[in-house]
Motif scaffolding. Structure first.
Motif, PDB file in Angstrom:
ATOM      1  N   ILE A  13     -25.941 -23.365  -5.262  1.00  0.00           N
ATOM      2  CA  ILE A  13     -26.200 -24.670  -5.879  1.00  0.00           C
ATOM      3  C   ILE A  13     -26.806 -24.475  -7.270  1.00  0.00           C
ATOM      4  CG2 ILE A  13     -27.528 -26.818  -5.692  1.00  0.00           C
ATOM      5  CD1 ILE A  13     -27.302 -26.568  -2.640  1.00  0.00           C
ATOM      6  N   CYS A  14     -27.803 -23.596  -7.379  1.00  0.00           N
ATOM      7  CA  CYS A  14     -28.445 -23.334  -8.678  1.00  0.00           C
ATOM      8  C   CYS A  14     -27.468 -22.681  -9.661  1.00  0.00           C
ATOM      9  CB  CYS A  14     -29.672 -22.440  -8.505  1.00  0.00           C
ATOM     10  SG  CYS A  14     -31.056 -23.269  -7.730  1.00  0.00           S
ATOM     11  N   ALA A  15     -26.552 -21.868  -9.105  1.00  0.00           N
ATOM     12  CA  ALA A  15     -25.623 -21.140  -9.975  1.00  0.00           C
ATOM     13  C   ALA A  15     -24.441 -22.005 -10.401  1.00  0.00           C
ATOM     14  CB  ALA A  15     -25.114 -19.899  -9.247  1.00  0.00           C
ATOM     15  N   ASP A  16     -24.284 -23.185  -9.798  1.00  0.00           N
ATOM     16  CA  ASP A  16     -23.137 -24.054 -10.065  1.00  0.00           C
ATOM     17  C   ASP A  16     -23.341 -24.843 -11.370  1.00  0.00           C
ATOM     18  OD1 ASP A  16     -21.102 -25.877 -10.115  1.00  0.00           O
ATOM     19  OD2 ASP A  16     -21.358 -26.550  -8.050  1.00  0.00           O
ATOM     20  N   ASN A  17     -22.626 -24.424 -12.422  1.00  0.00           N
ATOM     21  CA  ASN A  17     -22.801 -25.051 -13.732  1.00  0.00           C
ATOM     22  C   ASN A  17     -22.197 -26.444 -13.829  1.00  0.00           C
ATOM     23  OD1 ASN A  17     -24.260 -22.948 -14.843  1.00  0.00           O
ATOM     24  ND2 ASN A  17     -22.386 -21.831 -15.396  1.00  0.00           N
ATOM     25  N   THR A  18     -21.365 -26.820 -12.837  1.00  0.00           N
ATOM     26  CA  THR A  18     -20.754 -28.150 -12.886  1.00  0.00           C
ATOM     27  C   THR A  18     -21.723 -29.225 -12.380  1.00  0.00           C
ATOM     28  OG1 THR A  18     -19.825 -28.054 -10.645  1.00  0.00           O
ATOM     29  CG2 THR A  18     -18.487 -27.135 -12.420  1.00  0.00           C
ATOM     30  N   ARG A  19     -22.839 -28.808 -11.796  1.00  0.00           N
ATOM     31  CA  ARG A  19     -23.809 -29.788 -11.296  1.00  0.00           C
ATOM     32  C   ARG A  19     -24.688 -30.290 -12.429  1.00  0.00           C
ATOM     33  NH1 ARG A  19     -24.413 -29.366  -5.337  1.00  0.00           N
ATOM     34  NH2 ARG A  19     -26.114 -30.820  -5.653  1.00  0.00           N
ATOM     35  N   GLN A  62     -31.175 -33.884 -13.277  1.00  0.00           N
ATOM     36  CA  GLN A  62     -31.821 -34.484 -12.104  1.00  0.00           C
ATOM     37  C   GLN A  62     -32.292 -33.407 -11.142  1.00  0.00           C
ATOM     38  OE1 GLN A  62     -28.695 -37.082 -10.646  1.00  0.00           O
ATOM     39  NE2 GLN A  62     -29.995 -38.851 -11.079  1.00  0.00           N
ATOM     40  N   LEU A  63     -33.538 -33.560 -10.678  1.00  0.00           N
ATOM     41  CA  LEU A  63     -34.097 -32.609  -9.721  1.00  0.00           C
ATOM     42  C   LEU A  63     -34.553 -33.359  -8.478  1.00  0.00           C
ATOM     43  CD1 LEU A  63     -34.996 -29.612  -9.253  1.00  0.00           C
ATOM     44  CD2 LEU A  63     -37.254 -30.330 -10.010  1.00  0.00           C
ATOM     45  N   CYS A  64     -34.057 -32.950  -7.328  1.00  0.00           N
ATOM     46  CA  CYS A  64     -34.437 -33.583  -6.061  1.00  0.00           C
ATOM     47  C   CYS A  64     -35.397 -32.658  -5.310  1.00  0.00           C
ATOM     48  CB  CYS A  64     -33.183 -33.858  -5.227  1.00  0.00           C
ATOM     49  SG  CYS A  64     -33.549 -34.668  -3.656  1.00  0.00           S
ATOM     50  N   VAL A  65     -36.600 -33.173  -5.009  1.00  0.00           N
ATOM     51  CA  VAL A  65     -37.628 -32.366  -4.354  1.00  0.00           C
ATOM     52  C   VAL A  65     -37.631 -32.665  -2.855  1.00  0.00           C
ATOM     53  CG1 VAL A  65     -40.093 -31.831  -4.273  1.00  0.00           C
ATOM     54  CG2 VAL A  65     -39.004 -32.405  -6.454  1.00  0.00           C
ATOM     55  N   VAL A  66     -37.496 -31.600  -2.050  1.00  0.00           N
ATOM     56  CA  VAL A  66     -37.500 -31.759  -0.594  1.00  0.00           C
ATOM     57  C   VAL A  66     -38.588 -30.875   0.013  1.00  0.00           C
ATOM     58  CG1 VAL A  66     -35.048 -32.358  -0.428  1.00  0.00           C
ATOM     59  CG2 VAL A  66     -35.740 -29.958  -0.297  1.00  0.00           C
ATOM     60  N   ARG A  92     -25.591 -34.848  -7.141  1.00  0.00           N
ATOM     61  CA  ARG A  92     -24.944 -33.673  -7.733  1.00  0.00           C
ATOM     62  C   ARG A  92     -25.864 -32.975  -8.731  1.00  0.00           C
ATOM     63  NH1 ARG A  92     -21.307 -30.621  -6.184  1.00  0.00           N
ATOM     64  NH2 ARG A  92     -20.498 -30.273  -8.265  1.00  0.00           N
ATOM     65  N   GLY A  93     -27.181 -33.131  -8.506  1.00  0.00           N
ATOM     66  CA  GLY A  93     -28.134 -32.477  -9.403  1.00  0.00           C
ATOM     67  C   GLY A  93     -28.678 -31.201  -8.796  1.00  0.00           C
ATOM     68  N   ARG A  94     -29.910 -30.890  -9.141  1.00  0.00           N
ATOM     69  CA  ARG A  94     -30.554 -29.656  -8.679  1.00  0.00           C
ATOM     70  C   ARG A  94     -31.585 -29.970  -7.597  1.00  0.00           C
ATOM     71  NH1 ARG A  94     -27.757 -25.568 -11.435  1.00  0.00           N
ATOM     72  NH2 ARG A  94     -26.666 -26.715 -13.057  1.00  0.00           N
ATOM     73  N   TYR A  95     -31.977 -28.953  -6.865  1.00  0.00           N
ATOM     74  CA  TYR A  95     -32.967 -29.131  -5.789  1.00  0.00           C
ATOM     75  C   TYR A  95     -34.191 -28.260  -6.018  1.00  0.00           C
ATOM     76  CZ  TYR A  95     -29.345 -31.388  -2.963  1.00  0.00           C
ATOM     77  OH  TYR A  95     -28.378 -32.224  -2.484  1.00  0.00           O
ATOM     78  N   HIS A  96     -35.290 -28.673  -5.365  1.00  0.00           N
ATOM     79  CA  HIS A  96     -36.471 -27.812  -5.297  1.00  0.00           C
ATOM     80  C   HIS A  96     -37.115 -28.019  -3.932  1.00  0.00           C
ATOM     81  CE1 HIS A  96     -39.684 -25.365  -7.082  1.00  0.00           C
ATOM     82  NE2 HIS A  96     -40.477 -26.033  -6.257  1.00  0.00           N
ATOM     83  N   SER A  97     -37.180 -26.946  -3.167  1.00  0.00           N
ATOM     84  CA  SER A  97     -37.795 -27.029  -1.839  1.00  0.00           C
ATOM     85  C   SER A  97     -39.246 -26.554  -1.916  1.00  0.00           C
ATOM     86  CB  SER A  97     -36.996 -26.155  -0.868  1.00  0.00           C
ATOM     87  OG  SER A  97     -37.801 -25.797   0.222  1.00  0.00           O
ATOM     88  N   LEU A  98     -40.157 -27.371  -1.375  1.00  0.00           N
ATOM     89  CA  LEU A  98     -41.590 -27.050  -1.453  1.00  0.00           C
ATOM     90  C   LEU A  98     -42.009 -26.037  -0.391  1.00  0.00           C
ATOM     91  CD1 LEU A  98     -43.008 -30.671  -1.856  1.00  0.00           C
ATOM     92  CD2 LEU A  98     -42.714 -28.963  -3.663  1.00  0.00           C
ATOM     93  N   GLY A  99     -41.232 -25.943   0.678  1.00  0.00           N
ATOM     94  CA  GLY A  99     -41.606 -25.063   1.787  1.00  0.00           C
ATOM     95  C   GLY A  99     -42.604 -25.701   2.737  1.00  0.00           C
ATOM     96  N   GLY A 100     -42.695 -27.026   2.703  1.00  0.00           N
ATOM     97  CA  GLY A 100     -43.605 -27.738   3.605  1.00  0.00           C
ATOM     98  C   GLY A 100     -44.215 -28.935   2.913  1.00  0.00           C
ATOM     99  N   ARG A 101     -45.329 -29.420   3.459  1.00  0.00           N
ATOM    100  CA  ARG A 101     -46.018 -30.549   2.838  1.00  0.00           C
ATOM    101  C   ARG A 101     -47.514 -30.384   3.031  1.00  0.00           C
ATOM    102  NH1 ARG A 101     -44.288 -35.061   7.232  1.00  0.00           N
ATOM    103  NH2 ARG A 101     -43.731 -33.585   8.827  1.00  0.00           N
ATOM    104  N   VAL A 110     -37.008 -36.795 -11.721  1.00  0.00           N
ATOM    105  CA  VAL A 110     -37.399 -36.031 -10.534  1.00  0.00           C
ATOM    106  C   VAL A 110     -37.394 -36.996  -9.356  1.00  0.00           C
ATOM    107  CG1 VAL A 110     -39.256 -34.755  -9.386  1.00  0.00           C
ATOM    108  CG2 VAL A 110     -38.764 -34.328 -11.789  1.00  0.00           C
ATOM    109  N   ILE A 111     -36.555 -36.702  -8.358  1.00  0.00           N
ATOM    110  CA  ILE A 111     -36.432 -37.571  -7.180  1.00  0.00           C
ATOM    111  C   ILE A 111     -37.209 -36.949  -6.027  1.00  0.00           C
ATOM    112  CG2 ILE A 111     -34.807 -38.610  -5.547  1.00  0.00           C
ATOM    113  CD1 ILE A 111     -32.630 -38.024  -7.804  1.00  0.00           C
TER     114      ILE A 111
END
Ligand SMILES: [Zn+2]
Length: 167
Positions: free
Chosen positions: A40-46, A50-54, A70-79, A108-109
């Motif tokens: 997903i991070c390597a996909d230049n067509t995205r 936009q960054l979606c935080v999960v 179709r944007g980028r993601y960031h996983s926090l590893g918990g809450r 940032v979503i």
């Protein structure tokens, strides 16, 4: 497994061990990958704005299935969860701030759970990102598709009402 003959259980066991040894978190977003950076991070067509935080990398899969993002993601590893002794320093929050600082996102979503810990984590991140010129949004929470009002709990109904949209 017990009833199956021959090599099958061994092959499954080998696959699980191989996956455990080769799959690791993406250095950028925390999703699963066998390389340094995930697909997903390597996909230049995205979209790069936009960054979606999960919370967890596994949260990315259902979001990807919708094809709505179709944007980028960031996983926090918990809450953040004081009862479980999980503080902001235990999560990938400083990495998130660094990405917002350097990658030029315009939005940032926040797609965290709608429970107490998810809310606390959302509020903490909103405060941290306030100094940056980025729009912070959150996914809507509310009634499940096909669900009636009578079966919804109070918190769900409250969130559905406060997150209503103009038609
Ligand atoms: Zn990644």
């Amino acid at each position: 497994m017990v009833q199956s003959r021959g090599e099958q259980p061994r092959a499954i066991a080998r696959s699980i061990i191989a996956a455990r040894e080769t799959v690791r978190p993406c250095a950028l977003c925390g999703f699963f990958t066998t390389a340094e950076i995930c697909d997903i991070c390597a996909d230049n067509t995205r979209a790069a704005d936009q960054l979606c935080v999960v919370e967890q990398p596994t949260d990315i899969l259902p979001l990807e299935k919708t094809s709505a993002f179709r944007g980028r993601y960031h996983s926090l590893g918990g809450r953040i969860s004081p009862l479980d002794h999980v503080g902001p320093e235990d999560l990938r929050i400083s990495e998130l701030v660094k990405r917002v600082q350097s990658e030029g996102f315009t939005e940032v979503i926040l797609a965290l759970a709608a429970d107490v810990e998810g809310e606390a984590t959302t509020n903490y991140i909103v405060e941290l990102l306030k100094p940056f010129t980025v729009t912070i949004t959150r996914i809507a929470h509310g009634l499940p598709a096909g669900g009636g009002l009578e079966s919804a709990d109070e918190l769900t109904l409250y969130q559905a009402l406060s997150g209503r949209t103009k038609l």
